[in-house]
Design an enzyme around this catalytic site. Structure first.
Site, PDB file in Angstrom:
ATOM      1  N   HIS A  61      -5.364  -3.572   5.780  1.00 36.47           N
ATOM      2  CA  HIS A  61      -4.947  -2.303   6.347  1.00 36.47           C
ATOM      3  C   HIS A  61      -6.033  -1.244   6.214  1.00 36.47           C
ATOM      4  CE1 HIS A  61      -0.757  -3.801   4.966  1.00 36.47           C
ATOM      5  NE2 HIS A  61      -0.994  -4.237   6.192  1.00 36.47           N
ATOM      6  N   LYS A  71      -9.188   4.714  -1.670  1.00 31.80           N
ATOM      7  CA  LYS A  71      -8.122   4.252  -2.559  1.00 31.80           C
ATOM      8  C   LYS A  71      -8.693   3.906  -3.920  1.00 31.80           C
ATOM      9  CE  LYS A  71      -5.508   2.091   1.195  1.00 31.80           C
ATOM     10  NZ  LYS A  71      -4.985   0.839   1.751  1.00 31.80           N
ATOM     11  N   TYR A 131      -1.746   2.502  -6.380  1.00 39.02           N
ATOM     12  CA  TYR A 131      -3.028   3.001  -5.902  1.00 39.02           C
ATOM     13  C   TYR A 131      -2.935   4.458  -5.490  1.00 39.02           C
ATOM     14  CZ  TYR A 131      -1.142   1.804  -1.258  1.00 39.02           C
ATOM     15  OH  TYR A 131      -0.356   1.694  -0.142  1.00 39.02           O
ATOM     16  N   ASP A 169       2.208  -7.597   9.781  1.00 37.37           N
ATOM     17  CA  ASP A 169       0.841  -8.054   9.517  1.00 37.37           C
ATOM     18  C   ASP A 169       0.485  -9.302  10.320  1.00 37.37           C
ATOM     19  OD1 ASP A 169       0.491  -5.923   7.832  1.00 37.37           O
ATOM     20  OD2 ASP A 169       0.439  -7.090   5.990  1.00 37.37           O
TER      21      ASP A 169
END
Length: 184
Positions: A61, A71, A131, A169
């Site tokens: 992603h 991130k 995250y 996905d």
């Protein structure tokens, strides 16, 4: 705190100093001032957490400009293979991927800069992943690359029979079909 460079520019592994004694352990998970002193200047604005079972692959992603995200990824419980792909067209490592095992035992964190796709596979029975991000989620800027893209040929360290991927996905495009923009 130990900060390790990887083969991809600005992609860093951060390992905190852990203080153990007979009560257990203590470590700083995040210290903005220490990271800033080491040239890491992201302003993280949100924490996200996921829980997954063994065999799950989440990703790959990313978000395009102006909502691309940096991130800082860590594992609270379990073990994952964390994977990134360099999507910065002007980078010498464009199209290359990097992976590292992150676990609750090794306490390693992966700092993923703007311009990289991110995903992970769950290697343990379950895993909780947390995250930080430096930009809000923006649905219209969301993009992804199919996890089993033959151009990238990522080894997710899972038996193909145990892989669990979301329907969302599974319909992601291949690396050669993606469109994106990452402005500095």
């Amino acid at each position: 705190m130990v900060i390790e460079k990887t083969g991809i520019e600005d992609l860093l592994i951060i390992t905190p100093t852990v203080y153990n004694d007979d009560r257990g352990f203590f470590f700083e998970v995040y210290n903005h001032a220490k990271l800033y002193e080491n040239g890491i200047k992201f302003q993280f604005i949100q924490d996200n957490q996921s829980f997954s079972k063994q065999g799950v692959i989440r990703g790959l992603h990313f978000q395009i400009s102006p909502f691309s995200q940096a991130k800082l990824v860590r594992v609270l419980q379990g073990q994952i293979l964390d994977v990134v792909v360099d999507l910065r067209k002007d980078s010498p490592t464009y199209g290359q991927h990097f992976s590292v095992v992150l676990s609750a035992d090794n306490n390693k964190q992966l700092l993923v800069p703007h311009g990289l796709a991110h995903g992970f596979s769950v290697l343990s029975e379950t895993a909780s992943v947390m995250y930080k991000v430096d930009q809000v989620y923006h649905k219209e800027s969301e993009r992804g690359i199919r996890y089993d893209d033959p151009t990238l040929a990522i080894d997710w360290q899972l038996d193909s029979k145990e892989v669990i991927v979301s329907e969302k996905d599974l319909i992601l495009p291949s690396f050669n079909e993606i469109d994106w923009s990452f402005d500095s």
